[in-house]
Design a protein around this motif. Structure first.
Motif, PDB file in Angstrom:
ATOM      1  N   LEU A 113       0.828  -1.203   0.000  1.00  0.00           N
ATOM      2  CA  LEU A 113       0.000   0.000   0.000  1.00  0.00           C
ATOM      3  C   LEU A 113       0.859   1.248   0.000  1.00  0.00           C
ATOM      4  N   VAL A 114       1.896   1.215   0.812  1.00  0.00           N
ATOM      5  CA  VAL A 114       2.772   2.387   0.883  1.00  0.00           C
ATOM      6  C   VAL A 114       3.436   2.638  -0.464  1.00  0.00           C
ATOM      7  N   VAL A 156       7.910   2.886  13.663  1.00  0.00           N
ATOM      8  CA  VAL A 156       9.066   3.712  13.316  1.00  0.00           C
ATOM      9  C   VAL A 156       9.726   3.191  12.053  1.00  0.00           C
ATOM     10  N   LEU A 157       9.866   1.877  11.959  1.00  0.00           N
ATOM     11  CA  LEU A 157      10.510   1.322  10.768  1.00  0.00           C
ATOM     12  C   LEU A 157       9.644   1.533   9.527  1.00  0.00           C
ATOM     13  N   LEU A 158       8.319   1.516   9.692  1.00  0.00           N
ATOM     14  CA  LEU A 158       7.425   1.795   8.569  1.00  0.00           C
ATOM     15  C   LEU A 158       7.595   3.236   8.093  1.00  0.00           C
ATOM     16  N   PHE A 159       7.633   4.184   9.027  1.00  0.00           N
ATOM     17  CA  PHE A 159       7.912   5.587   8.715  1.00  0.00           C
ATOM     18  C   PHE A 159       9.220   5.686   7.942  1.00  0.00           C
ATOM     19  N   PHE A 160      10.251   5.017   8.481  1.00  0.00           N
ATOM     20  CA  PHE A 160      11.595   5.157   7.913  1.00  0.00           C
ATOM     21  C   PHE A 160      11.621   4.623   6.497  1.00  0.00           C
ATOM     22  N   THR A 202       8.951  15.712   6.076  1.00  0.00           N
ATOM     23  CA  THR A 202       7.984  15.651   7.163  1.00  0.00           C
ATOM     24  C   THR A 202       7.929  14.263   7.773  1.00  0.00           C
ATOM     25  N   ILE A 203       7.893  13.236   6.943  1.00  0.00           N
ATOM     26  CA  ILE A 203       7.844  11.871   7.476  1.00  0.00           C
ATOM     27  C   ILE A 203       9.088  11.581   8.302  1.00  0.00           C
ATOM     28  N   MET A 204      10.243  11.971   7.809  1.00  0.00           N
ATOM     29  CA  MET A 204      11.472  11.685   8.551  1.00  0.00           C
ATOM     30  C   MET A 204      11.522  12.460   9.860  1.00  0.00           C
ATOM     31  N   ALA A 242      -1.384   6.987  13.924  1.00  0.00           N
ATOM     32  CA  ALA A 242      -2.394   7.770  13.214  1.00  0.00           C
ATOM     33  C   ALA A 242      -1.735   8.915  12.450  1.00  0.00           C
ATOM     34  N   GLY A 243      -0.745   9.536  13.068  1.00  0.00           N
ATOM     35  CA  GLY A 243      -0.039  10.622  12.386  1.00  0.00           C
ATOM     36  C   GLY A 243       0.597  10.151  11.098  1.00  0.00           C
ATOM     37  N   TYR A 244       1.137   8.936  11.131  1.00  0.00           N
ATOM     38  CA  TYR A 244       1.725   8.374   9.912  1.00  0.00           C
ATOM     39  C   TYR A 244       0.682   8.263   8.808  1.00  0.00           C
ATOM     40  N   LEU A 245      -0.480   7.740   9.158  1.00  0.00           N
ATOM     41  CA  LEU A 245      -1.518   7.594   8.141  1.00  0.00           C
ATOM     42  C   LEU A 245      -1.966   8.953   7.622  1.00  0.00           C
ATOM     43  N   VAL A 246      -2.067   9.930   8.527  1.00  0.00           N
ATOM     44  CA  VAL A 246      -2.511  11.256   8.098  1.00  0.00           C
ATOM     45  C   VAL A 246      -1.513  11.850   7.127  1.00  0.00           C
ATOM     46  N   ILE A 247      -0.229  11.803   7.466  1.00  0.00           N
ATOM     47  CA  ILE A 247       0.741  12.461   6.584  1.00  0.00           C
ATOM     48  C   ILE A 247       0.875  11.699   5.270  1.00  0.00           C
TER      49      ILE A 247
END
Lengths: 224, 307, 671
Positions: A20-21, C133-137, C173-175, C216-221
């Protein structure tokens, strides 16, 4: 549940999340309007005819209220794009059908014609070099290529007239005809934009269509 | 560890570090120094160049100290080395007042020295080319300052010369050996006027006059880029300028004033700040009956759009 | 009294306990709170909010003019976040209390599925944080690859310009969102209670809430991309922010949401560290990692509200036509800059300080020497945290601020480099005459020192106003913060991960793959970002898709190295997945022979951490043969805990956590 089963579920969930990402990122990255190709079958030395129109509201797509340019393909069809492939070192004859109303310019500097062949343009077949945007119908849009120093103001139609509100417009609607020519430089990508803040209901008028390629700005992709 | 072993390591480290620092500083100063950006085209640029060289010559020994020590430690005190001693524990290894105080004192002295030097380098070249806002306090000594207004708009810089009738142009020409005051303002969002070889950078804020000074000392071309993200075509918002001999500059200015006279009459009167006409071209974000809260010059419509 | 109210409060037997209240009915498995239900809540909440927004604002002149309903987007995202939290079970406890019902007692679960739902065990939350965190990264890294692809050529463009600046902004922003919690979240939450000898965090539900709102913040951004992206970069400068498309709302709501999570995580950690330390753990014995978390928690709690306020003003400007950031109508385009950087500068120290804590914790273990200058290290962290509030205008040197301010902020910014340098004093002192073991965590710690030195020194250049005139807004700044944040914090994070994962998961990571990961990451990181110093000095601004032709060689070199750097993370992922899931090998309880209190527990760590609250006897840095001291007494006697008998005495009998007579710790383990 056995270890194998757990691993499978975890693996599938991870694959879905990652997929998805990746899909979101890639879909965003790859979105772009089409390019109209003026180089196919072009004889070296011959000029290229580029015909565009500007409309007050495009009437279709994700942003029907936005102003936009449209381009006519060499085959005569109107396409919603601002990306053109042009041959290098060639004279380009531009014809603009201007279907939108005008207003005074934020910066009257852009009321001048610069960078075209002869440093002038034709408005309804009469030559001009400066338009006073505070008088008459004002200026609707400009066609400007900042890196090449080319800028041509496009005179507006009267806002009292029954203006075309759905692209592509035909010459039956009130319009102004602007014509000018310029020489393309060597190969490269040259951004062009409009300098009239015509993004309705955006702060300083420069949001929305002004900041989206395919509407009020695009690229000249000059190929050798 | 015996005191003599301690001094032995310490002396070795100091020797290696001194040798390397001297060599590095000398090589840097002579080989790289003259080429340090942004060059020496103007007083502000050469001031920045000198400042950078001084800072780097201080930074090099500092970095070398850490790197030499680390390299030494990682080689000499690696655990698998044959006959490596067990490390020392106890109170001596947990802290050493002299070293701690010495470290703090040395870093404080260096930092304060750099601060003093930086302030001097900021004041002397009349603000070092940075935007000082509408009330600058470090101005050129001479009173013969040429004001040039830089107008940032999405997405091009244009320039107005008030001393030549206020004409507006997209070319930036400057006279050599003349103090110049750039009055940077914007008609919409925040831009930043960065003339790289001139060593000038000043943010363009709407309804603000941001003043930066410089004096060109050499002739030549320079690049102007926008260095504050301002929207779609921020990356394409650049142009080029030239520093000309004084006579050539005046000739250019006067001929451009003549050529643009017709358009200059249509421009609003020159002012150091403008209120962009947000109602023009249907760009109204606020309702039509809400007037901008300002009585400064409106840039654009003399009458609001009828739409 | 006139009316006898006792019955209404259940006081029939005055002096006794009130009758039991009715509980919320517990839902079965799939309908209970977990990530799937959270997603459903998010989608439903978004749809509802969007519908309400259209109901309210579709008739506004502005919305009809530009076809963009920011009210709908903001409401959709906000109510979507509420729906996500409700689905994850975060609202159960407060709602139950509000209506006067007994909240559900937590179900202690040993199943692997407990990682998919709300948990009260800080160790479970820590591992959940690690996944997010790893998903964000990973997402931010993908976007970085896209950026470097675009910058391969100055004139031929892979991405459209609007797409490019949106990708740049999304990456940044994500980082930044991830980096603000990259250590606090997984490692801070997992380790702090164990390091201070506590069985729990002060506010376990708040901790769970901070995790779920972080996700949730991850999904929003991420939603910003389908909404069209935002054109301002991660700094979000107004008034471009007010002018932008719908993606900007995702940025503003996303930051507000992450900000709330940061505030919660911050005060939770601070209260835990201050109040839940085991007996005997005086401030002089607190591990240095905990000091760094305490300093960071102070910054999180005090600086982040400014960001939330700034974001709220931005949302109001975009939806309600206020003019906080619009000059012409009474606001100021300087306001956002100041508010944002007032948060933004403490934010970067929120990122740097935990990295310092990790390397200070790792170094003694692998040099077998005590930490040199423990008090200096702790003082340095507190000093950095304090000073970080006084330097923010160095981001505004050329914006037209009062010129008097510039030497002042130059001074404060240069002064902050003094306490920042203390970590080097401490690290170098610990290396002196040590016995270095080159394990993977040690390699990352050493890499962090190398990188942060370059990053920190380049920061001194930036703080110097004349040099800043040339390098502000250029790739020099970019190289500086990548060296400090990625070269410093991310390297320290991976070091900490390799160091503590054997305790957190009970499995050993492959040493050989770990070394491969370190060397490829270190070499390619430096090859990617060092040329960018020169690119910036030679005049390339940030966030541009066109640059000077003569800089193409540098950019290409950096781009190719960046692709290799991205590939080096694959090694880590392979190591992680293989060693933990596919072919796990159990780890011994203390593989690194560390003296830390967290390592004195068995592996896997029991849910209540310690069978008896330990009595701390010394700090965990008494390495070397001349001074072996146990860090704590893990089986203290009851009277020792009551404080009447000194530790080590043989009288009195202790009891364990099953709560038999005279249970030592009156506090229940988990809420």
């Amino acid at each position: 549940m056995g270890r194998g089963g757990r691993l499978t579920i975890l693996g599938v969930l991870l694959a879905i999340a990652v997929g998805l990402v990746v899909f979101t990122v890639m879909a965003f990255i790859r979105s772009s309007p089409p390019t109209v190709d003026f180089t196919a079958g072009h004889q070296p030395g011959a000029p290229v005819d580029l015909t565009v129109q500007t409309v007050g509201s495009i009437g279709f797509g994700p942003h029907p209220t936005w102003v936009s340019y449209l381009t006519e393909t060499p085959g005569g069809q109107w396409v919603h794009t601002t990306l053109w492939d042009l041959p290098a070192h060639t004279r380009v004859n531009v014809t603009v059908y201007q279907y939108d109303s005008g207003s005074p310019l934020r910066n009257q500097q852009f009321g001048q014609v610069t960078g075209t062949i002869g440093d002038r343009a034709m408005l309804n077949r009469k030559p001009f070099q400066v338009i006073d945007s505070n008088s008459g119908n004002g200026i609707a849009h400009t066609f400007s290529i900042p890196t090449l120093g080319i800028s041509v103001p496009l005179y507006g139609d009267s806002s009292n007239a029954n203006l075309c509100a759905q692209a592509p417009c035909t010459t039956k609607s009130p319009h102004n005809l602007v014509q000018f020519s310029f020489m393309t430089p060597g190969p490269g990508q040259y951004p062009w934009q409009c300098f009239v803040p015509c993004g309705l209901a955006y702060l300083y008028g420069n949001g929305g269509p002004m900041q989206t390629v395919g509407y009020m700005g695009g690229f000249l992709q000059v190929v050798a | 560890m015996s005191p003599s072993e301690q001094t032995h390591h310490f002396r070795r480290l100091v020797a290696i570090w001194t040798a390397l620092s001297v060599v590095a500083d000398v090589v840097f100063y002579f080989a790289v120094g003259p080429h340090v950006p942004p060059g020496a085209m103007t007083t502000s640029a050469s001031g920045q160049q000198t400042d950078f060289i001084v800072l780097f010559m201080i930074a090099l020994p500092v970095m070398l100290a850490v790197w030499v020590y680390m390299a030494y430690a990682l080689i000499v005190w690696r655990g698998s080395g044959a006959g490596a001693d067990d490390p020392e524990g106890g109170a001596k290894a947990r802290g050493h007042l002299g070293i701690q105080v010495g470290w703090i004192a040395t870093t404080t002295v260096i930092v304060l020295g750099v601060f003093v030097y930086g302030t001097v380098e900021l004041i002397v070249p009349a603000g070092a080319g940075g935007g000082e806002g509408p009330s600058p306090i470090w101005t050129p000594a001479s009173h013969d300052v040429l004001p040039i207004q830089v107008i940032g708009q999405q997405w091009q810089f244009t320039y107005r010369y008030p001393t030549f009738g206020g004409f507006e142009t997209r070319q930036l020409m400057l006279p050599v050996d003349t103090p110049i005051a750039f009055h940077v303002t914007s008609l919409d969002v925040i831009h930043s006027f960065w003339a790289y070889q001139l060593g000038v950078k000043a943010d363009a804020n709407p309804s603000s006059d941001n003043i930066a000074f410089t004096t060109a000392k050499q002739l030549g071309a320079f690049t102007v880029r926008c260095s504050e993200l301002c929207g779609l075509w921020h990356g394409a918002m650049y142009n080029f300028g030239r520093v000309l001999p004084k006579a050539q500059f005046f000739a250019w200015a006067q001929s451009t004033e003549r050529q643009n006279a017709a358009n200059t009459k249509l421009l609003p009167a020159f002012s150091y700040t403008y209120v962009p006409d947000a109602n023009g071209a249907d760009g109204g974000y606020y309702p039509d009956n809400v007037d901008p809260y300002s009585n400064v010059e409106q840039y654009g419509a003399t009458t609001p759009s009828g739409k | 009294m006139a009316l006898d109210m006792r019955a209404s409060i259940g006081a029939e037997n005055v002096g006794g306990t009130p009758p039991p209240r009715t509980s919320i009915r517990r839902r079965p498995g799939w309908l209970g709170p977990h990530v799937g239900r959270a997603l459903a809540g998010a989608v439903g909440g978004y749809a509802f909010g969007h519908w309400v927004g259209n109901l309210i604002a579709a008739g506004y002149i502005n919305v009809q003019g530009n076809g963009q309903n920011d009210v709908a987007t903001v409401l959709g995202l906000s109510i979507g976040v509420v729906g996500w939290l409700a689905g994850a079970g975060m609202l159960d406890y407060p709602l139950a209390r509000i209506v006067g019902r007994e909240p559900l007692p937590p179900t202690p679960s040993k199943s692997w599925t407990r990682y998919f739902g709300p948990a009260l065990d800080h160790k479970v939350i820590g591992l959940q944080y690690a996944v997010v965190v790893l998903l964000f990264f990973f997402t931010g890294g993908l976007l970085a690859m896209a950026i470097r692809t675009e910058l391969l050529s100055p004139t031929s463009h892979v991405l459209g310009p609007g797409t490019y600046i949106s990708v740049v902004g999304e990456h940044g922003t994500i980082m930044m969102m991830m980096a603000s919690s990259i250590v606090i979240g997984p490692l801070g939450n997992w380790l702090v209670p164990l390091m201070i000898g506590s069985r729990r965090m002060a506010f376990p539900r708040v901790e769970a809430f901070s995790l779920w709102i972080f996700a949730a913040g991850y999904l929003v951004i991420l939603t910003a991309l389908p909404l069209g992206g935002f054109p301002t970069g991660w700094t979000g400068y107004a008034p471009l922010q007010t002018q932008a498309g719908a993606g900007m709302d995702a940025y503003l709501v996303g930051f507000a949401v992450i900000g709330i999570g940061m505030i919660c995580a911050g005060f939770n950690l601070a209260v835990t560290i201050i109040n839940y330390r085991a007996p005997g753990m005086s401030w002089g014995r607190v591990p240095i990692f905990v000091w760094s978390i305490l300093a960071t928690a102070a910054l999180l709690t005090l600086a982040t509200p400014t960001l939330v306020a700034a974001g709220l003003f931005g949302v109001l400007d975009r939806t309600a036509q206020t003019a906080f950031y619009v000059n012409e109508h009474g606001g100021s385009s300087y306001l956002w800059q100041n508010l944002f950087w007032f948060f933004g500068h403490p934010e970067v120290y929120i990122m740097a300080l935990p990295g310092f804590g990790i390397v200070a914790e790792i170094l003694p273990v692998f040099t077998r020497k005590p930490l040199f200058g423990y008090r200096v290290a702790a003082a340095g962290m507190i000093g950095v945290a304090l000073l970080s509030f006084f330097v923010w205008q160095h981001h505004l040197f050329q914006s037209g601020i009062n010129p008097d301010m510039r030497p002042l902020f130059m001074l404060t910014t240069e002064l902050i480099s003094i306490p920042t340098g203390f970590i080097f004093l401490v690290g170098l002192g610990t290396l002196w005459k040590s016995k270095i073991r080159y394990e993977v965590p040690m390699l990352f710690a050493l890499g962090m020192f190398f990188n942060f030195l370059i990053g920190g020194i380049s920061g001194v250049f930036l703080s110097d106003v004349p040099v800043d005139v040339t390098v502000h807004g250029s790739f020099f700044v970019l190289a500086h913060f990548h060296y400090t944040i990625m070269g410093g914090l991310v390297f320290a994070f991976f070091g900490g991960l390799y160091y503590w994962l054997p305790k957190m998961t009970g499995k050993t990571l492959s040493r050989r793959l770990g070394k491969w990961h370190f060397w490829t990451m270190f070499i390619f990181f430096n090859l990617t970002f060092f040329p960018l110093f020169f690119v910036g000095l030679l005049g390339q601004p940030r966030r541009v898709f066109e640059y000077a032709q003569n800089l193409q060689v540098w950019n290409d070199f950096s781009s190719v190295s960046a692709f290799c750097l991205g590939a080096s993370f694959v090694i880590f992922v392979v190591n992680f997945v293989w060693s933990i899931f596919i072919d796990p090998r159990p780890a011994p309880p203390n593989p690194w022979h560390s003296l830390g209190l967290e390592w004195q527990t068995p592996t896997p760590v029991p849910p209540y951490n310690f069978t008896r609250i330990p009595v701390v006897l010394a700090d965990p840095y008494h390495y070397s043969r001349t001074d072996p001291k146990p860090v704590a007494d893990l089986g203290p006697r009851t009277l020792v805990l009551a404080g009447t008998v000194p530790p080590g005495t043989s009288e009195a009998v202790g009891t364990d956590v099953t709560g038999e007579e005279g249970s030592a710790d009156p506090r229940p383990p988990i809420a």
